[in-house]
Design an enzyme around this catalytic site. Sequence first.
Site, PDB file in Angstrom:
ATOM      1  CD  GLN A  77      10.738  63.543 -36.245  1.00 30.97           C
ATOM      2  OE1 GLN A  77       9.577  63.655 -36.346  1.00 30.97           O
ATOM      3  NE2 GLN A  77      11.429  62.373 -36.087  1.00 30.97           N
ATOM      4  CG  HIS A  78      13.233  64.356 -41.008  1.00 32.86           C
ATOM      5  ND1 HIS A  78      12.964  63.030 -40.594  1.00 32.86           N
ATOM      6  CD2 HIS A  78      11.692  64.756 -41.236  1.00 32.86           C
ATOM      7  CE1 HIS A  78      11.825  62.646 -40.828  1.00 32.86           C
ATOM      8  NE2 HIS A  78      11.119  63.947 -40.694  1.00 32.86           N
ATOM      9  CG  ASP A 239       9.404  68.368 -34.645  1.00 31.76           C
ATOM     10  OD1 ASP A 239       9.366  67.348 -35.066  1.00 31.76           O
ATOM     11  OD2 ASP A 239       9.699  69.358 -35.517  1.00 31.76           O
TER      12      ASP A 239
END
Length: 440
Positions: A77-78, A239
């Site tokens: 992520q991110h 994830d």
Amino acid sequence: MSLVMGVDSSTQSCKVVVMDAATGRVVREGRAAHPEGTSVDPEAWWQALQAAIAAAGGLGTVGDPDAVAAWAIGGQQHGMVALDADGRVVRDALLWNDTRSARAAADLVAEFGADELARRTGLVPVASFTITKLRWLRDHEPDNAARVAAVALPHDWLTWRLRGYGPAGEAARGPVLEELVTDRSDASGTGYWNPETDGYDRELLVAALGHDAVLPRVLGPRESVRDADGRIVGPGAGDNAAAALGAGARTGDVVVSIGTSGTVFAVSAERTVDATGTVAGFASADGGFLPLVATLNAARVLDAVARLLGVDHAELSRLALAAAPGAGGLTLVPYFEGERTPNLPDATASLTGMTLASTTRENLARAAVAGMLSGLAAGIEALRGLGVPLERALLIGGGARSDAVRAIAPQVFAMPVAVPEPGEYVALGAARQAAALVQP
């Protein structure tokens, strides 16, 4: 037999599983490494994805009995993947564990207020989140920021590429930025998506980047698109949300994942709002919510102490279990790479309680395991504090393979702990999402 493919594009590697959609049996697998670092050229992920698919036997020709009928991608992520109008990556992606945007996070909180940001997005910005990386880009690389026409996350961008889209002149379907898609779970980690309205908060995006940009269309849990060959493509997931699907987590479960990062997340029907920023109010991949606490320091704490002691992980476990609970007063605060929870990006690790009696190899090994688990236990307590129902912990990730971690976790967490069979839970969760799209 209908085959589906699930992908886990993590920080360290790309894992692919191909499974029978009806039975869940894994029939093929593949893997390829990712480069190290907190700033990475996404092209390396694309090359690794193609290599991992090839190692898993390829997608096959549509219509053949051994061909993949549907696929989905779970990913870290991110990470900020910034694209220009021609679909080219503007600069290396800043990953979740890149802390250079800590000041940008503080600036956004000062401008909008923690309560307001938590209400609008479920998050209070820290250096991990995409919104802070966009603000860093605006402040430190204004020329690059001005070129940004679209912002994607790692799993969004890989889905786009594998569907046949990409830079002008390099991809069969061209740079159609409007074909970028994502899911609720990954969108909820950006810092500019509202889990209450299921829509982007454009004011926050503009405040970060300096101008508006194309953002991936957010698909619902049962929505799909198609790749260039007509295969069904699921929305994918961040994830942790994919891991919840892969582990079969249900309401009342708290999943403790010990990998590169440590994460504590629970399956919940209710949205959480935490203005302290300790608990991120993420969405889940199945339409619910996934309140989550993350730490930067997890399995690599064990790696570091094993290297220091000159042992492998099996011997580290043996040493830790040979020590008494409490490690003779030796305490390790394992902030080796700063920390996200608590938000201390510049912190360092510390070892205290050292005496001639306490400073032994066994006590140091146990202090490492207990210190890592204590950070995760603080996450469990934070979820409880918001009223999230928790009945048992599911321990997953590479760190869960440690005998010492499995033995000590119930003592530190003060709750029952189950350890599912080791598996590629993120890739399995993505594959299960794809399977649900082809099953009657």
